[in-house]
Scaffold this motif. Structure first.
Motif: not given
Length: 247
Positions: A171-200
Protein backbone atom coordinates in the motif's frame (compact mmCIF):
# COMPACT_ATOMS: atom_id res chain seq x y z
CA UNK A 1 40.12 -6.73 -34.96
CA UNK A 2 40.82 -7.58 -31.32
CA UNK A 3 41.20 -11.29 -31.99
CA UNK A 4 43.56 -10.59 -34.89
CA UNK A 5 45.75 -8.42 -32.67
CA UNK A 6 48.43 -9.46 -30.21
CA UNK A 7 46.10 -8.78 -27.28
CA UNK A 8 44.84 -11.59 -25.04
CA UNK A 9 41.11 -11.65 -25.74
CA UNK A 10 38.23 -13.62 -24.23
CA UNK A 11 34.81 -13.11 -25.84
CA UNK A 12 31.66 -13.32 -23.72
CA UNK A 13 28.35 -13.50 -25.59
CA UNK A 14 25.83 -12.63 -22.89
CA UNK A 15 22.13 -13.31 -22.67
CA UNK A 16 19.89 -10.81 -20.84
CA UNK A 17 21.79 -9.18 -17.98
CA UNK A 18 19.80 -7.80 -15.03
CA UNK A 19 20.92 -6.08 -11.84
CA UNK A 20 17.94 -4.29 -10.29
CA UNK A 21 14.24 -3.56 -10.78
CA UNK A 22 14.70 -0.04 -12.20
CA UNK A 23 16.89 -0.54 -15.27
CA UNK A 24 17.21 -2.74 -18.33
CA UNK A 25 14.55 -5.20 -19.36
CA UNK A 26 13.19 -5.62 -15.81
CA UNK A 27 12.84 -1.86 -15.42
CA UNK A 28 10.94 -1.74 -18.71
CA UNK A 29 8.58 -4.52 -17.62
CA UNK A 30 7.95 -2.79 -14.27
CA UNK A 31 7.13 0.44 -16.15
CA UNK A 32 4.83 -1.28 -18.67
CA UNK A 33 3.08 -3.03 -15.77
CA UNK A 34 1.39 0.29 -14.99
CA UNK A 35 -0.51 0.14 -18.29
CA UNK A 36 -4.00 -1.45 -18.54
CA UNK A 37 -2.64 -3.94 -21.13
CA UNK A 38 0.88 -5.35 -21.24
CA UNK A 39 2.58 -4.85 -24.64
CA UNK A 40 4.78 -7.64 -26.02
CA UNK A 41 6.81 -7.25 -29.21
CA UNK A 42 6.19 -10.18 -31.52
CA UNK A 43 5.14 -13.57 -30.22
CA UNK A 44 7.14 -13.36 -26.98
CA UNK A 45 8.38 -16.91 -27.54
CA UNK A 46 12.14 -16.31 -28.14
CA UNK A 47 14.04 -17.82 -25.23
CA UNK A 48 16.76 -16.30 -23.07
CA UNK A 49 19.00 -17.37 -20.19
CA UNK A 50 19.00 -14.29 -17.92
CA UNK A 51 22.10 -13.78 -15.81
CA UNK A 52 22.46 -11.51 -12.77
CA UNK A 53 25.02 -8.71 -13.23
CA UNK A 54 26.91 -9.77 -10.09
CA UNK A 55 27.39 -13.28 -11.51
CA UNK A 56 28.57 -11.84 -14.83
CA UNK A 57 31.04 -9.62 -12.95
CA UNK A 58 32.48 -12.67 -11.17
CA UNK A 59 32.94 -14.42 -14.52
CA UNK A 60 34.74 -11.35 -15.93
CA UNK A 61 37.07 -11.34 -12.92
CA UNK A 62 37.79 -15.02 -13.52
CA UNK A 63 38.69 -14.19 -17.14
CA UNK A 64 41.25 -11.65 -15.91
CA UNK A 65 42.70 -14.10 -13.39
CA UNK A 66 42.65 -17.18 -15.60
CA UNK A 67 44.74 -17.07 -18.76
CA UNK A 68 43.22 -20.38 -19.90
CA UNK A 69 40.17 -18.53 -21.24
CA UNK A 70 42.13 -16.36 -23.68
CA UNK A 71 41.17 -16.90 -27.31
CA UNK A 72 37.88 -18.61 -26.39
CA UNK A 73 34.30 -17.54 -27.10
CA UNK A 74 31.69 -18.29 -24.44
CA UNK A 75 27.91 -18.14 -24.36
CA UNK A 76 27.15 -16.58 -20.96
CA UNK A 77 23.78 -17.05 -19.27
CA UNK A 78 21.98 -18.36 -16.24
CA UNK A 79 20.80 -21.95 -15.78
CA UNK A 80 17.16 -21.21 -16.71
CA UNK A 81 15.95 -20.99 -20.32
CA UNK A 82 12.86 -18.81 -20.35
CA UNK A 83 10.70 -17.12 -22.98
CA UNK A 84 9.90 -13.42 -22.80
CA UNK A 85 6.25 -14.26 -22.07
CA UNK A 86 7.33 -16.38 -19.10
CA UNK A 87 9.85 -13.78 -17.95
CA UNK A 88 7.23 -11.00 -17.97
CA UNK A 89 4.67 -13.22 -16.23
CA UNK A 90 7.12 -14.00 -13.41
CA UNK A 91 7.86 -10.30 -12.84
CA UNK A 92 4.16 -9.35 -12.97
CA UNK A 93 3.47 -12.08 -10.43
CA UNK A 94 6.15 -10.59 -8.14
CA UNK A 95 4.42 -7.22 -8.52
CA UNK A 96 1.09 -8.81 -7.61
CA UNK A 97 -0.47 -7.89 -10.95
CA UNK A 98 -2.41 -9.73 -13.62
CA UNK A 99 -2.26 -8.31 -17.12
CA UNK A 100 -3.66 -9.21 -20.50
CA UNK A 101 -0.80 -9.44 -22.99
CA UNK A 102 -1.21 -7.60 -26.29
CA UNK A 103 1.23 -8.76 -28.97
CA UNK A 104 2.53 -6.07 -31.33
CA UNK A 105 3.65 -7.32 -34.78
CA UNK A 106 7.35 -6.78 -35.47
CA UNK A 107 6.83 -4.47 -38.46
CA UNK A 108 4.53 -2.20 -36.42
CA UNK A 109 7.00 -2.18 -33.52
CA UNK A 110 9.79 -1.20 -35.95
CA UNK A 111 7.70 1.73 -37.18
CA UNK A 112 7.04 2.84 -33.59
CA UNK A 113 10.75 2.53 -32.76
CA UNK A 114 11.65 4.60 -35.84
CA UNK A 115 9.38 7.42 -34.61
CA UNK A 116 10.60 7.09 -31.00
CA UNK A 117 14.17 7.52 -32.28
CA UNK A 118 13.41 11.26 -32.55
CA UNK A 119 12.94 11.50 -28.77
CA UNK A 120 15.76 12.29 -26.35
CA UNK A 121 15.06 9.16 -24.26
CA UNK A 122 13.18 6.81 -26.60
CA UNK A 123 11.01 4.25 -24.73
CA UNK A 124 11.54 1.82 -27.61
CA UNK A 125 14.57 1.39 -29.89
CA UNK A 126 15.27 -0.58 -33.06
CA UNK A 127 17.65 -2.70 -31.01
CA UNK A 128 14.83 -3.52 -28.54
CA UNK A 129 12.59 -4.68 -31.37
CA UNK A 130 15.21 -6.76 -33.17
CA UNK A 131 16.35 -8.30 -29.89
CA UNK A 132 12.78 -9.30 -29.03
CA UNK A 133 12.29 -10.89 -32.45
CA UNK A 134 15.51 -12.92 -32.45
CA UNK A 135 15.71 -16.38 -30.93
CA UNK A 136 19.43 -16.90 -30.32
CA UNK A 137 20.38 -20.46 -29.29
CA UNK A 138 22.88 -20.68 -26.45
CA UNK A 139 25.18 -23.41 -25.22
CA UNK A 140 26.60 -22.68 -21.77
CA UNK A 141 28.36 -26.04 -21.32
CA UNK A 142 31.83 -24.57 -21.93
CA UNK A 143 31.05 -21.73 -19.51
CA UNK A 144 30.10 -24.25 -16.84
CA UNK A 145 33.26 -26.23 -17.56
CA UNK A 146 35.79 -23.36 -17.53
CA UNK A 147 34.43 -21.07 -14.80
CA UNK A 148 34.02 -21.66 -11.09
CA UNK A 149 31.12 -19.20 -10.86
CA UNK A 150 27.73 -20.89 -11.00
CA UNK A 151 25.13 -18.22 -11.91
CA UNK A 152 21.97 -18.13 -9.85
CA UNK A 153 18.68 -19.05 -11.48
CA UNK A 154 16.33 -16.31 -12.65
CA UNK A 155 13.86 -17.36 -9.95
CA UNK A 156 16.54 -16.88 -7.27
CA UNK A 157 17.48 -13.52 -8.78
CA UNK A 158 13.87 -12.30 -8.69
CA UNK A 159 13.54 -13.34 -5.05
CA UNK A 160 16.39 -10.92 -4.27
CA UNK A 161 15.01 -8.09 -6.42
CA UNK A 162 11.41 -8.54 -5.25
CA UNK A 163 11.48 -9.63 -1.61
CA UNK A 164 8.17 -10.57 -0.05
CA UNK A 165 6.34 -7.45 1.10
CA UNK A 166 3.50 -7.02 3.57
CA UNK A 167 0.16 -5.46 2.61
CA UNK A 168 1.23 -2.27 4.41
CA UNK A 169 4.42 -2.07 2.32
CA UNK A 170 2.49 -2.73 -0.90
CA UNK A 171 0.00 0.00 0.00
CA UNK A 172 2.81 2.41 0.87
CA UNK A 173 4.54 1.75 -2.45
CA UNK A 174 1.33 2.40 -4.38
CA UNK A 175 0.15 5.54 -2.56
CA UNK A 176 3.59 7.14 -2.36
CA UNK A 177 4.15 6.49 -6.05
CA UNK A 178 0.77 8.11 -6.71
CA UNK A 179 1.58 11.36 -4.88
CA UNK A 180 5.29 11.64 -5.68
CA UNK A 181 6.48 13.57 -8.76
CA UNK A 182 7.32 11.30 -11.69
CA UNK A 183 11.07 11.94 -11.37
CA UNK A 184 11.17 10.76 -7.73
CA UNK A 185 11.71 7.23 -6.44
CA UNK A 186 9.87 5.50 -3.61
CA UNK A 187 12.64 4.47 -1.23
CA UNK A 188 12.50 1.95 1.64
CA UNK A 189 12.91 4.89 4.05
CA UNK A 190 9.76 6.58 2.70
CA UNK A 191 7.85 3.31 2.98
CA UNK A 192 8.86 2.86 6.62
CA UNK A 193 7.96 6.49 7.40
CA UNK A 194 4.52 5.93 5.86
CA UNK A 195 3.91 2.77 7.90
CA UNK A 196 5.08 4.51 11.09
CA UNK A 197 2.65 7.37 10.36
CA UNK A 198 -0.25 4.92 9.97
CA UNK A 199 0.52 3.52 13.42
CA UNK A 200 0.93 7.01 14.89
CA UNK A 201 -2.52 7.97 13.57
CA UNK A 202 -3.93 4.61 14.69
CA UNK A 203 -5.29 3.73 11.26
CA UNK A 204 -2.92 0.85 10.52
CA UNK A 205 -5.64 -1.74 11.21
CA UNK A 206 -8.09 -0.27 8.69
CA UNK A 207 -8.51 -2.30 5.48
CA UNK A 208 -5.82 -1.75 2.90
CA UNK A 209 -6.54 -0.96 -0.73
CA UNK A 210 -8.76 -3.27 -2.73
CA UNK A 211 -6.82 -6.02 -4.58
CA UNK A 212 -8.23 -4.68 -7.85
CA UNK A 213 -6.50 -1.33 -7.27
CA UNK A 214 -3.26 -3.05 -6.24
CA UNK A 215 -3.34 -4.99 -9.52
CA UNK A 216 -4.38 -1.96 -11.62
CA UNK A 217 -2.83 1.17 -10.04
CA UNK A 218 -4.22 3.44 -12.77
CA UNK A 219 -7.65 3.01 -11.11
CA UNK A 220 -6.42 4.86 -8.04
CA UNK A 221 -6.95 8.27 -9.65
CA UNK A 222 -10.61 7.39 -10.28
CA UNK A 223 -11.10 6.11 -6.73
CA UNK A 224 -9.36 9.20 -5.34
CA UNK A 225 -11.70 11.49 -7.30
CA UNK A 226 -14.73 9.54 -6.07
CA UNK A 227 -13.49 9.68 -2.46
CA UNK A 228 -12.73 13.41 -2.67
CA UNK A 229 -16.34 14.11 -3.64
CA UNK A 230 -18.29 11.62 -1.52
CA UNK A 231 -15.89 10.75 1.33
CA UNK A 232 -13.50 13.71 1.75
CA UNK A 233 -12.73 12.70 5.35
CA UNK A 234 -12.50 8.96 4.71
CA UNK A 235 -9.57 6.61 5.35
CA UNK A 236 -8.26 6.74 1.77
CA UNK A 237 -8.07 10.54 1.81
CA UNK A 238 -6.40 10.39 5.23
CA UNK A 239 -3.78 7.97 3.95
CA UNK A 240 -3.16 10.07 0.83
CA UNK A 241 -2.65 13.16 2.99
CA UNK A 242 -0.10 11.21 5.04
CA UNK A 243 1.69 10.17 1.84
CA UNK A 244 1.62 13.77 0.59
CA UNK A 245 2.96 15.05 3.93
CA UNK A 246 5.86 12.57 3.74
CA UNK A 247 6.57 13.78 0.21
Amino acid sequence: ILRASSLCVTTLLCSIVYTDRCHGIIGSIVSYARLPLFPVIGSGTPRYQPIHGDDLAKIIVECLDNGQTYGNVYDIGGPQSISFNELASKILQKLGKRKLFIHIPIFIALCIAHVCHLLHHPPLTMSNVLGAAEDVPMNTETMQRDFRTKPRSFTEGLDVLFPHTSEEETEAQLLLHYVLPSHCTVTPELIQRYIAALHAHNIHEHPTLDPLIRSHPFLLSLVDTYAAILHPHGILRHKLLIAAAIM
